[in-house]
Structures are given as structure tokens and as C-alpha cells.
Design an enzyme around this catalytic site. Structure first.
Site, PDB file in Angstrom:
ATOM      1  N   ASN A  19       0.874  -1.179   0.000  1.00 46.63           N
ATOM      2  CA  ASN A  19       0.000   0.000   0.000  1.00 46.63           C
ATOM      3  C   ASN A  19       0.913   1.231   0.000  1.00 46.63           C
ATOM      4  OD1 ASN A  19      -1.835   2.000   0.493  1.00 46.63           O
ATOM      5  ND2 ASN A  19      -2.708   1.083   2.346  1.00 46.63           N
ATOM      6  N   ARG A  49      -2.576  -1.929  -3.482  1.00 54.36           N
ATOM      7  CA  ARG A  49      -3.768  -1.107  -3.294  1.00 54.36           C
ATOM      8  C   ARG A  49      -3.646   0.085  -4.233  1.00 54.36           C
ATOM      9  NH1 ARG A  49      -5.955   1.866   2.182  1.00 54.36           N
ATOM     10  NH2 ARG A  49      -7.874   2.591   1.228  1.00 54.36           N
ATOM     11  N   HIS A  86     -12.772   3.542  -0.424  1.00 55.40           N
ATOM     12  CA  HIS A  86     -12.815   2.544   0.665  1.00 55.40           C
ATOM     13  C   HIS A  86     -13.500   1.266   0.187  1.00 55.40           C
ATOM     14  CE1 HIS A  86     -12.919   5.766   4.094  1.00 55.40           C
ATOM     15  NE2 HIS A  86     -11.678   5.347   3.902  1.00 55.40           N
ATOM     16  N   ARG A  95     -11.188  16.464   6.341  1.00 58.27           N
ATOM     17  CA  ARG A  95     -11.917  16.794   5.105  1.00 58.27           C
ATOM     18  C   ARG A  95     -13.312  17.313   5.421  1.00 58.27           C
ATOM     19  NH1 ARG A  95     -10.850  11.020   2.472  1.00 58.27           N
ATOM     20  NH2 ARG A  95      -8.788  10.883   3.365  1.00 58.27           N
ATOM     21  N   GLU A 112      -8.538  -4.716   4.904  1.00 55.05           N
ATOM     22  CA  GLU A 112      -8.341  -4.447   3.482  1.00 55.05           C
ATOM     23  C   GLU A 112      -7.183  -5.258   2.908  1.00 55.05           C
ATOM     24  OE1 GLU A 112      -8.561  -0.425   4.916  1.00 55.05           O
ATOM     25  OE2 GLU A 112      -9.411   0.196   3.004  1.00 55.05           O
TER      26      GLU A 112
END
Ligand code: AMP
Length: 395
Positions: free
Chosen positions: A7, A90, A179, A240, A382
Site C-alpha cells: 500500500n 492497493r 474505501h 476533510r 483491506e
């Protein structure tokens, strides 16, 4: 069969090596400060951690170091790279073209490059990781697993924005969602917990972490999700803004003279929980401050839960029938307070959690026996999802 999962971020790189015969993690680690002074690798095996200062001016050097560490005679995980069957990466944005995990070839790399326009921080780093692996371990299969892929089943009514259609045709401006690997993992695991086939479950997956998103999953497939063209839309997050009236942007750009890059940086890095509280983006800090009476921290937490609650209501309306709501991510898995707060007052809608069952940070059913809709904590994984897809495509 052993699968390495990578990742790659812009200045860091996380890795995990899986033995897929039993889905066991053999070891994992992170290279930090790539391209910055003070690069180092933290490697973990059997709970023991090793930290080493290294030279990592770029992603190729970082991956070279990872390969060196995992094949190290003393603390390594394999005796040679030949033992690793394939590498799973990823990747943030696969656009409309790459709708599922795929073996990487030149076309795949071209699409990842094309979508740098909507993933300017992640896609270039993801690509650098892929190209470094191709260079250092030529011939080893590389697989891309996209954050956007799970959401490609959304119907057009949920992904087309209410702006002139020509911008969708010209630039592919639309909701993509992110996601996805996490929402997919939670969906698969929840089907097992409900003891029902995946294509027969309707659930709401609630991934709450530094970045947060919800998905409405209908018959096991994504029907709607809160993130959009980029991971900025939807919930208010750590830094965010989430959903906003777009006029806020044009007004601030005109009044304050912000460039598009400055505006992007404010909305992505200085807004959300950090922007409102003006103290932290970390929910542990905010919970502690609210407990001590800090009103702004309390407002931030209330805003966060209210937005999650609002989307749960919206997705219940979209799905009609809901079997379960599943909490995941750093906040969803660990914050008993936020979980209880988010679902408070939803009893009339058939959602009630049990305070004692909610006292957990592990996979668990946390709804009461009276609750029509089951509520679960499902810790996401993940990396395992990436390893599974990589194995599937290369075995
Ligand atoms: P993630 O991005 O999934 O790693 O999640 C990071 C977020 O989870 C941060 O805001 C953390 O403050 C939050 N978090 C982690 N542990 C806890 C906890 N025990 N209580 C509240 N928030 C937590």
C-alpha cells in the site's frame, strides 16, 4: 502460497506478507519518509518490532529495502523472493474502466495514469510502487486492487451529478466512491455473520476512520456510497469537509483570493473535525476534550454523529429493507461513545444497541434482542481482501 500486499502512499509504504494456505500474516511493516530526510523501515514479526534508518530517496529504493528485510536471514519472512507467488497493490482510482481487481499490464498502468487527475496524491504513488516491483522482481505477477471497484455496481441515478451531462461525457465527472475494498470485506464478513448468501443481504456499511464513508449495499452489491469523484464528498472527516454547498468554494476563492490548489488543500487538510474544533483531527483527543467540557469539541463530535445518522436514514430509505448496519474503521471499531451516539434515537426505525454488548472493540453483534435491524462491529481487513484477490487472479 505467499502473497505480498503493498500500500504505497506519497511518502510512505506499508507492506504485509500473507501465507494464504491459512490466511496468516507472516510479517508486516512500513517504510516512512520516502524522499525526505530520516527515512526508516519499521518491520514487525511475531509481535517483535525492528526499526532501521535507511536510504529511501524514492519508491524503488524503499521497495528494494522491503525485499531485503523480508528475505533477511535472521528476522526475514522467506528465504528468497521466489517463495512469493505474487504482489497485490492497493490502488486508489481505477475509473470506469477498471471495475474489478486485475493483473497489471501496460493498459492497466495507462488507466491508473489517466486517473491521476482525480487521485493526484495516491495514483502516482501507487504507480511508483508497481513500477518499482516490476523493476526489482521482473516476471513476478502484480495485481491492482482498486478502492473504487466495489462501487462500480451503483446505478447511474446514484452516480451522475446534477450538472450538465457533457462534463460526465467529456471528463468522466461522476461519483466513484472509495474505501471499496473495506466495504467489500465488511459485506462478505457480514453475510457470514448473518448466515445468508451474499447476494441476499441488504446492509449499510459504516467505515469511520480518518477518512470516513458509508455504503448502501443491496443484494451484496454497492447501491450508493457517500464519497464521490474524490474522497472529499460525504461525511465530515478528520481533516476533510465532506458535503458542502459549492458556493462556499467560489465565495472563498473570490473573497480570499485562494487558488484552486489552496482551496483543495483547505478542504482536504484543514477542514473537518480539525477545522471545526481547531484542536485535533483525532477522535480520542476530541472525546477527551468534550468530556472535560470543551464546547467546540462537543460540537465537532455532534456534527460527526449527526451526519452519519443522516446518511443511515437516507440509506434505509434507499434500500427499503435493511438486515444490518456494520461499524468499522478506527472510530467505528474502537469508539463505543460514537457508536452509541450515532444510533441513539433510532429505536422507532428498528435500531437499538445493547450497552453491554457495545462494550467491545472486536467483531461482535452489538444490537439488543429487540432490535429489528442487527448492528455489528466488523473490524475491516483491506490487506487480506487484497491478498485474496491477488491469489485468485494468479493461482
Ligand atoms: P483509521 O483511519 O481507520 O486508522 O482511524 C483513525 C481514527 O480512529 C482516529 O480519529 C482515531 O482517533 C480513531 N480512534 C482510534 N482508536 C480510538 C478509540 N479508542 N476511541 C476513539 N477513537 C479512536
Amino acid at each position: 502460497m505467499k502473497i505480498l500486499v503493498i500500500n504505497c502512499g506519497s511518502s510512505s509504504l506499508k507492506y504485509q506478507l500473507f501465507d494464504m494456505d491459512n490466511e496468516e500474516v507472516l510479517g508486516k511493516g512500513i517504510v516512512e519518509r520516502i524522499g525526505i530526510d530520516g527515512s526508516r523501515i519499521k518491520h514487525e514479526v511475531d509481535g517483535e518490532k525492528f526499526v532501521q534508518d535507511i536510504v529511501a530517496d524514492n519508491h524503488t529504493q524503499a521497495i528494494e529495502k522491503v525485499f531485503e528485510v523480508i528475505t533477511d536471514e535472521e528476522n526475514g519472512l522467506v528465504s528468497s523472493l521466489d517463495e512469493i507467488t505474487a504482489i497485490g497493490h492497493r490502488v486508489l482510482h481505477g475509473g470506469e474502466e477498471l471495475t474489478e481487481s486485475t493483473l497489471i499490464d501496460d493498459h492497466v498502468k495507462e488507466v491508473i495514469k489517466e486517473y491521476v487527475k482525480f487521485g493526484p496524491l495516491h495514483n502516482p504513488a501507487n504507480l511508483m510502487g508497481i513500477e518499482a516491483c516490476e523493476k526489482i522482481a521482473p516476471g513476478k505477477p502484480n495485481v491492482a486492487v482498486f478502492d473504487t471497484a466495489f462501487h462500480q455496481s451503483m446505478p447511474a441515478m446514484n452516480y451522475i451529478y446534477g450538472i450538465p451531462y457533457e462534463y460526465y461525457e467529456k471528463y468522466r465527472i461522476r461519483k466513484f466512491g472509495f474505501h471499496g475494498t473495506s466495504h467489500k470485506y465488511i459485506t462478505k464478513r457480514t453475510a457470514e455473520l448473518l448466515e445468508k448468501p451474499e447476494d441476499e443481504i441488504n446492509i449499510i456499511t459504516v467505515h469511520l476512520g480518518n477518512g470516513s464513508s458509508l455504503s448502501a449495499v443491496k443484494n451484496g452489491k454497492c447501491f450508493d456510497t457517500t464519497m464521490g469523484l474524490t474522497p472529499l464528498e460525504g461525511l465530515m472527516m478528520g481533516t476533510r469537509s465532506g458535503d458542502l454547498d459549492p458556493t462556499v468554494l467560489t465565495f472563498l476563492m473570490e473573497e480570499e483570493g485562494f487558488t484552486p490548489a489552496e482551496m483543495n488543500s483547505i478542504l482536504n487538510k484543514k477542514s473537518g473535525a480539525l477545522g471545526v474544533s481547531q484542536m485535533s483531527s483525532d477522535f480520542r483527543d476530541l472525546e477527551d476534550a468534550a468530556e472535560e467540557g470543551n464546547e467546540r469539541a462537543k460540537l465537532t463530535l455532534d456534527m460527526f454523529s449527526q451526519r452519519v445518522r443522516k446518511y443511515i436514514g437516507a440509506y434505509m430509505a434507499e434500500l427499503g429493507h435493511v438486515d444490518a448496519i456494520c461499524f468499522s474503521g478506527g472510530i467505528g471499531e474502537n469508539s463505543l461513545i460514537m457508536r452509541a451516539d450515532i444510533v441513539s434515537g433510532l429505536e422507532e426505525l428498528g435500531i437499538e444497541i445493547d450497552a453491554e454488548r457495545n462494550n467491545t472493540r472486536k467483531e461482535a453483534l452489538i444490537s439488543s434482542d429487540n432490535s429489528r435491524i442487527k448492528v455489528f462491529v466488523v473490524p475491516t481487513n483491506e490487506e487480506l481482501m487484497i491478498a485474496r484477490d491477488t491469489l485468485e487472479l494468479t493461482k
